[in-house]
Design an enzyme around this catalytic site. Structure first.
Site, mmCIF file in Angstrom:
data_model
loop_
_atom_site.group_PDB
_atom_site.id
_atom_site.type_symbol
_atom_site.label_atom_id
_atom_site.label_comp_id
_atom_site.label_asym_id
_atom_site.label_seq_id
_atom_site.Cartn_x
_atom_site.Cartn_y
_atom_site.Cartn_z
ATOM 1 N N HIS A 1 30.605 44.028 39.456
ATOM 2 C CA HIS A 1 31.634 43.079 39.713
ATOM 3 C C HIS A 1 31.944 42.204 38.666
ATOM 4 O O HIS A 1 32.906 41.439 38.935
ATOM 5 C CB HIS A 1 31.244 42.454 40.843
ATOM 6 C CG HIS A 1 31.049 43.009 42.261
ATOM 7 N ND1 HIS A 1 32.159 43.012 43.188
ATOM 8 C CD2 HIS A 1 29.939 43.578 42.828
ATOM 9 C CE1 HIS A 1 31.773 43.858 44.205
ATOM 10 N NE2 HIS A 1 30.422 44.300 43.887
ATOM 11 N N THR B 1 40.710 39.250 44.883
ATOM 12 C CA THR B 1 40.741 39.506 46.298
ATOM 13 C C THR B 1 41.660 38.595 46.692
ATOM 14 O O THR B 1 42.581 39.124 47.493
ATOM 15 C CB THR B 1 39.553 39.798 46.961
ATOM 16 O OG1 THR B 1 38.773 38.732 46.752
ATOM 17 C CG2 THR B 1 39.111 41.204 46.745
ATOM 18 N N LYS C 1 40.448 29.229 44.601
ATOM 19 C CA LYS C 1 39.429 30.237 44.113
ATOM 20 C C LYS C 1 38.439 29.451 43.306
ATOM 21 O O LYS C 1 38.526 28.168 43.250
ATOM 22 C CB LYS C 1 39.938 31.170 43.074
ATOM 23 C CG LYS C 1 40.959 30.630 41.957
ATOM 24 C CD LYS C 1 41.343 31.614 40.920
ATOM 25 C CE LYS C 1 42.694 32.432 41.363
ATOM 26 N NZ LYS C 1 42.550 33.847 41.622
ATOM 27 N N ARG C 2 37.164 30.106 43.105
ATOM 28 C CA ARG C 2 36.333 29.191 42.471
ATOM 29 C C ARG C 2 36.886 28.704 41.308
ATOM 30 O O ARG C 2 37.609 29.218 40.706
ATOM 31 C CB ARG C 2 34.904 30.047 42.119
ATOM 32 C CG ARG C 2 34.132 30.428 43.347
ATOM 33 C CD ARG C 2 33.377 29.297 44.020
ATOM 34 N NE ARG C 2 32.480 28.801 43.318
ATOM 35 C CZ ARG C 2 31.175 28.623 43.502
ATOM 36 N NH1 ARG C 2 30.874 29.289 44.735
ATOM 37 N NH2 ARG C 2 30.276 28.353 42.844
ATOM 38 N N LYS D 1 39.418 31.386 35.190
ATOM 39 C CA LYS D 1 40.745 31.600 36.054
ATOM 40 C C LYS D 1 41.652 30.566 35.612
ATOM 41 O O LYS D 1 42.607 30.624 36.066
ATOM 42 C CB LYS D 1 39.829 31.301 37.315
ATOM 43 C CG LYS D 1 38.841 32.130 37.866
ATOM 44 C CD LYS D 1 38.367 31.944 39.272
ATOM 45 C CE LYS D 1 37.147 32.780 39.382
ATOM 46 N NZ LYS D 1 37.560 33.963 40.216
ATOM 47 N N LYS E 1 45.278 38.799 49.239
ATOM 48 C CA LYS E 1 45.588 38.061 50.546
ATOM 49 C C LYS E 1 46.831 37.187 50.706
ATOM 50 O O LYS E 1 47.564 37.229 51.528
ATOM 51 C CB LYS E 1 44.533 37.170 50.720
ATOM 52 C CG LYS E 1 42.927 37.676 50.927
ATOM 53 C CD LYS E 1 41.805 36.894 50.754
ATOM 54 C CE LYS E 1 40.362 37.621 50.649
ATOM 55 N NZ LYS E 1 39.307 36.860 50.108
#
Ligand code: CR1
Length: 830
Positions: A372, A672, A564-565, A570, A676
């Protein structure tokens, strides 16, 4: 099942009180549970009592299905998928189970007739936060799809007493609070106190003669007992209910009587505490820092219990372990359970007296491994010293697996010693460490990444040598998310609209049917429905934010969301730089025409990750200044939503207009959240990273705001010597945004607070924020233009939803079933 076997059948009528789905039966069951399980009655029940009674009412209906499913599976002798995962981030059960049972509406009516506040009851549930982020939530989506597709499957994991911490924001900073999710009881699980297995730690090994063979005995200095807690997982619109089995750690006896009798009362109790610590708390790092002894204990603990349980089931059914791999396939969710490879060998050889070769044959045909992440800090390794001290017998087995494996590599690549060193299960270079990804790869018949781009990178980078050796073992299975949770439960208005358009609710099990929406993308009447739905969701979110966070936002503005985290790769800070630039433009030119936006952020930072915590502080500080500035706050608002979790997330996806998926290309394995949002009609602004690439392919380039350098381009920039400060010299607005942060404007004059962040960006910028800044800003300008044309925007939004079929987790699970697990549906009948 004969009628006499039905629960409650001995008392005739009350039979249906535990299984019936009519309104009257549900009402009766609810009152009954309230009385007999909680000792309460309607007039005095608190909202929490009501929730518990409702949960038991639903659980009763699940048990019937669960038992019948177990019987059907057993009779079919089909292969069972065992999904081993250190994390399952399930989210609240009640609404999801009502949906999957098909009784949401009738329950709502039943509740109303009993005078209950249905929404308040749903609100009561404390979600089981047994995961950090994407990886754990993916596991939960996969459980939902496995049950819905009627695949015999068991999820195996850890029943952490404390899940992911609750996040508070105080003075703009993240503060962690422990998550006491079991405080008020957990009505969804069934304890199985008799289903328990010993797990050993420490001590030493000895050899002994057995029937003329040399065998090994492990004399541990600590034995912990794993006890099973079972949670049924319902499929949608089918009678199948699968099993999630979580292990809780206990001392075998509550007191060590030996120690107790010799007066060491403290020591005796201490052993109990030590054992129970193992399942006490989830490690809150999404990309774990290696080296924590307790974490290795957790991994071994749940891998061992799960395998012992499979062996028990296999021996019960077949009486022999031969053919074990035909009855079980074990999916390793990242390297966290990778130790299972060595543990299955130990169980087969030491406990079931098998020889190495047949044991290895079974083992390598049992496991499959999903990677992952490519982030180097997340690739798990354990020092040989720690591993050997904690698991002496497992270390011997890892050495033996490695010896035999490297012999094969040597034959294949004669004389290539560098390659042998690279492929070894032991990294000899960094203080001797065991490479868990290599153990998982060597022990698996299939290895996959989680999006096309990521799977290619797995083959060409971290596992390249293994791909050279066994190209046929490498696969891609692109992630997916369940439309049950992320459309029906989260966004009932959209669900209703989709069902109307499709003629029935078949899209819920076959999301490709949403393609039939495409012709409506230009239908004026449908646009009106679409707009009404979106506006209603945005109003709901605005209400929720007002109540929960105390901020006012205008539902007419563009909702631009990044949840998100919090992680530098990111690039939440890239988003912040855009906001600051907009702010400066408006300050310089107050009448400038900009599309009004509400920026929403949410996400937890690992408690020890200081830069991520500073990014949270920055977001809140920028929010404070902008939201209070009357010159701009009619056009810009910034909100940090605290405690982002599954429950809170459900309010966001339906209301978002724009989804921020702006990671540095090559770093996000899949993502992911991107799926969504798009499934709920948000448009994506994103880089060519992870599953963004495939989302864009599906929805069409004209319906996706792509920006940024590609992974290859960034790599080239870095190879040429990346000098972020030079970018600033040419980009006035970027320089100015960074200067504004450094000036103390957002920190009450404190010039030191954000210095580490600004200097990191200027002088290192490991995730190349500055390199993508201008491209991002240009694309954001186009977003604002597009927003000005609602017809065009709605068209894009509709087409996004219509074309998201690929990203249903049902498709992902079908891929796993056909290409990797080789299993078929086994329908259970009621
Ligand atoms: C990845 O970072 C991916 C999920 C699920 C995460 C994310 O991009 O969507 O896994 N990886 O596959 C992770 O948590 C330990 O690694």
């Amino acid at each position: 099942m004969s009628d006499m076997n039905r629960p409650g059948s001995a008392v005739g009528e009350s039979d249906h009180i535990r299984t019936g789905l009519s309104k009257e039966q549900l009402k009766q069951a609810y009152i009954d549970n309230l009385f007999y399980l909680l000792g309460r009655f309607l007039e005095v029940a608190t909202p929490h009592d009501s929730y518990m009674a409702a949960a038991y009412t639903v659980r009763d209906r699940m048990l019937d299905r669960w038992i019948k499913t177990a019987r059907t599976y057993k009779a079919s002798q089909a292969r069972t998928v065992c999904y081993l995962s250190a994390e399952f981030l399930l989210g609240p059960h009640l609404a999801k189970n009502l949906i999957n049972l098909g009784i949401m509406e009738v329950s709502r009516e039943a509740g109303a007739e009993l005078g209950l506040d249905f929404e308040a009851i749903l609100e009561q549930e404390e979600e089981p936060g047994l995961g950090n982020g994407g990886l754990g939530r993916l596991a939960a989506c996969y459980l939902d799809s496995l049950a819905t597709l009627q695949i015999p499957a068991i999820g195996y994991g850890i029943r952490y007493e404390f899940g992911i911490f609750d996040q508070l924001i105080e003075d703009g900073w993240q503060v962690e609070k422990s998550d006491v999710w079991l405080r008020d009881g957990n009505p969804w699980e069934l304890p199985r106190p008799k289903l328990r297995f010993p797990v050993r730690f420490g001590g030493h090994t000895e050899t002994f003669q057995d029937d003329g063979r040399v065998r090994v005995r492990w004399i541990p200095d600590l034995v912990v007992e794993g006890r099973a807690y079972d949670t049924p997982i319902l499929g949608y619109g089918v009678s199948n209910a699968n099993l999630l089995r979580l292990w809780s750690a206990h001392a075998p006896e509550s007191f060590d009587f030996q120690a107790f009798n010799t007066g060491d009362y403290y020591g005796a109790v201490h052993a109990k505490v030590e054992a129970e610590t193992i399942s006490k708390v989830l490690y809150p790092n999404d990309e774990p820092q290696a080296g924590k002894e307790l974490r290795l204990k957790q991994q071994y603990f749940f891998a061992s219990c799960s395998l012992q349980d499979m062996i028990r089931l296999q021996l019960g059914a077949a009486g022999t372990l031969e053919g074990f791999h035909e009855k079980f396939v074990v999916q390793l969710n990242d390297t966290h359970p990778a130790i299972a490879v060595a543990e299955l060998m130990r169980l087969l050889i030491d406990e079931h007296r098998m020889d190495w070769e047949p044991a290895w044959e079974i083992t390598r045909r049992t496991f499959a491994f999903t990677n992952h992440t490519l982030l180097p800090e997340a690739l798990e390794t354990w020092t040989v010293a720690l591993f050997g001290r904690l698991l002496p017998r497992l270390l011997e087995i890892v050495y033996e697996i490695n010896r035999r494996f490297l012999d094969k590599v040597r034959m294949h690549f004669l004389g290539d010693e560098a390659r042998i060193a690279r492929m070894s299960l032991i990294d000899e270079g960094h203080g001797r460490r065991i490479r868990m990804a290599h153990l998982a790869t060597v022990g698996s018949f299939a290895i996959n990444g989680v999006a096309e781009m990521h799977s290619e990178l797995v083959k060409s980078t971290i596992l390249k040598d293994f791909h050279d050796l066994w190209p046929e073992r490498f696969h891609n299975v692109t992630n997916g998310v369940t439309p049950r949770r992320f459309i029906i439960v989260s966004n009932p208005r959209l669900a209703r609209l989709l069902t109307e358009c499709c003629g029935d609710d078949g899209w819920v099990r076959d999301m490709d049917r949403l393609r039939s929406l495409e012709p409506l993308a230009d239908d004026v009447g449908f646009h009106e429905d679409w707009r009404r739905m979106k506006t209603a969701a945005k109003r709901d979110l605005a209400d929720w934010l007002r109540r929960r966070v105390g901020v006012n936002v205008d539902p007419e503005t563009l909702f631009d969301v990044q949840v998100k985290r919090i992680h530098e790769y990111k690039r939440q800070h890239l988003n912040v730089l855009h906001i600051i630039t907009l702010y400066e433009r408006l300050k310089a030119e107050p009448n400038r025409d900009v599309a009004p936006r509400t920026f929403v952020f949410g996400g937890k930072a690992a408690p020890g990750y200081l830069m991520a915590k500073l990014i949270i502080k920055l977001i809140n500080s920028v929010a404070e200044v902008i939201n209070q500035d009357p010159q701009v706050n009619d056009r810009l608002r910034v909100v940090f939503m605290p405690d982002f979790n599954v429950k809170n997330a459900q309010h966001l996806y339906p209301a978002a207009d724009l989804s921020e998926q702006i990671s540095m290309a090559g770093k996000e394995a899949s993502g992911t959240g991107n799926m969504k949002f798009a499934m709920n009609g948000a448009l994506t602004i994103g880089t060519l990273d992870g599953a963004n690439v495939e989302i864009r392919e599906e929805v069409g380039d004209e319906n996706f705001f792509l920006f940024g350098h590609t992974a290859e381009q960034l790599q080239r920039l870095q190879a040429e010597g990346y000098r972020p400060w030079e970018i600033c010299n040419d980009r006035f607005e970027l320089r100015s945004a960074l200067d504004l942060i450094a000036s103390g404007l957002f920190s009450h004059g404190d010039k030191e607070l954000f210095r580490p962040l600004v200097e990191n960006l200027l002088y290192q910028d490991p995730f190349m924020v500055l390199a993508d800044y201008e491209l991002y800003l240009d694309r954001q300008t186009e977003v604002s233009h597009a927003w000005r044309d609602p017809k065009h925007w709605n068209r894009m939004s509709i087409l996004n939803v219509a074309r998201m079929g690929k990203f249903s987790s049902d498709r992902s699970i079908r891929d796993y079933c056909e290409r990797i697990w080789r299993v078929r549906p086994v329908p259970a009948e009621l």
